[in-house]
Design a protein around this motif. Sequence first.
Motif, PDB file in Angstrom:
ATOM      1  N   GLN A 198      20.796 -55.627  15.780  1.00 13.35           N
ATOM      2  CA  GLN A 198      20.973 -54.290  15.252  1.00 13.35           C
ATOM      3  C   GLN A 198      21.904 -54.307  14.038  1.00 13.35           C
ATOM      4  O   GLN A 198      21.654 -53.642  13.026  1.00 13.35           O
ATOM      5  CB  GLN A 198      21.531 -53.362  16.341  1.00 13.35           C
ATOM      6  N   ARG A 199      22.984 -55.089  14.139  1.00 15.48           N
ATOM      7  CA  ARG A 199      23.905 -55.186  13.013  1.00 15.48           C
ATOM      8  C   ARG A 199      23.221 -55.829  11.813  1.00 15.48           C
ATOM      9  O   ARG A 199      23.491 -55.457  10.661  1.00 15.48           O
ATOM     10  CB  ARG A 199      25.141 -55.999  13.413  1.00 15.48           C
ATOM     11  N   ALA A 200      22.357 -56.761  12.041  1.00 14.29           N
ATOM     12  CA  ALA A 200      21.644 -57.412  10.945  1.00 14.29           C
ATOM     13  C   ALA A 200      20.727 -56.417  10.237  1.00 14.29           C
ATOM     14  O   ALA A 200      20.645 -56.389   9.004  1.00 14.29           O
ATOM     15  CB  ALA A 200      20.842 -58.602  11.459  1.00 14.29           C
ATOM     16  N   ARG A 201      20.025 -55.597  11.020  1.00 12.03           N
ATOM     17  CA  ARG A 201      19.163 -54.590  10.413  1.00 12.03           C
ATOM     18  C   ARG A 201      19.971 -53.578   9.606  1.00 12.03           C
ATOM     19  O   ARG A 201      19.577 -53.172   8.512  1.00 12.03           O
ATOM     20  CB  ARG A 201      18.346 -53.878  11.496  1.00 12.03           C
ATOM     21  N   GLU A 202      21.124 -53.177  10.147  1.00 11.18           N
ATOM     22  CA  GLU A 202      21.975 -52.235   9.409  1.00 11.18           C
ATOM     23  C   GLU A 202      22.495 -52.860   8.129  1.00 11.18           C
ATOM     24  O   GLU A 202      22.568 -52.204   7.080  1.00 11.18           O
ATOM     25  CB  GLU A 202      23.134 -51.785  10.290  1.00 11.18           C
TER      26      GLU A 202
END
Length: 236
Positions: A198-202
Amino acid sequence: PLREIVAGVVTHAEVAEKIRACVDDQGGFKDGASPELRRARSQRSTAEAKLRRALQSSSGSVTTHQGRFVLAVTPPAPAGSLVVGVAAGGGLVLIEPPGVVLLNGTLAQCIAAEETAIDAIRRRLTYDVAEVVVDLFRCLDVVTRLDAIAARGRHAAALNAVRPRFVAPPHLNGIYSYETVRPGNEERGDEADADARQRAREAETNAMFPTLARAGAYGSTPVSTNRDDDDETSDD
């Protein structure tokens, strides 16, 4: 993300149409903007025509002085004329013949009526814009964001750049970027892996559209990037 930026934009085409109906391409007010303006301009045109005919029937050169039509004649000034000034270093006298004084007064009244009508139109349009000013500022903010995105895109194309792609950090021997998976704690490791993705997508979204990651002037919600706070909450 671009659809998210333009979502909810209200352009109020009816206000733009009202402005176009009153203002021409040069920024002036059209005769049909109001009945009062049309009538005032018609009266002004008639007064100017009468004034020019009266001046042309007299000797001297027709000119203007402080917004009034006058005649430039060599001194001395004719008897009964109103001297309003001099020109050419005193070589010419600016006069208003007796019949022209009244016509100049009539023209001044027509000009004042025209300005009053224009002022009324300005107030009316100002009220129309004031009713939707919040939506218009939102549109301005959206256009500014889109312009910045397009500028970055053109700059990247000129540099032959490649869009960065962020991926979840790989784990090695059960060690994650945010949490260590211990025996019997595989479920917690799966949660950490999902959190990392999720952090990577953000991070990828913020890199492409950084304006979406901060609070805008109208209540847009920033993307949280505080990892320490998230870790403390997870430990609790």
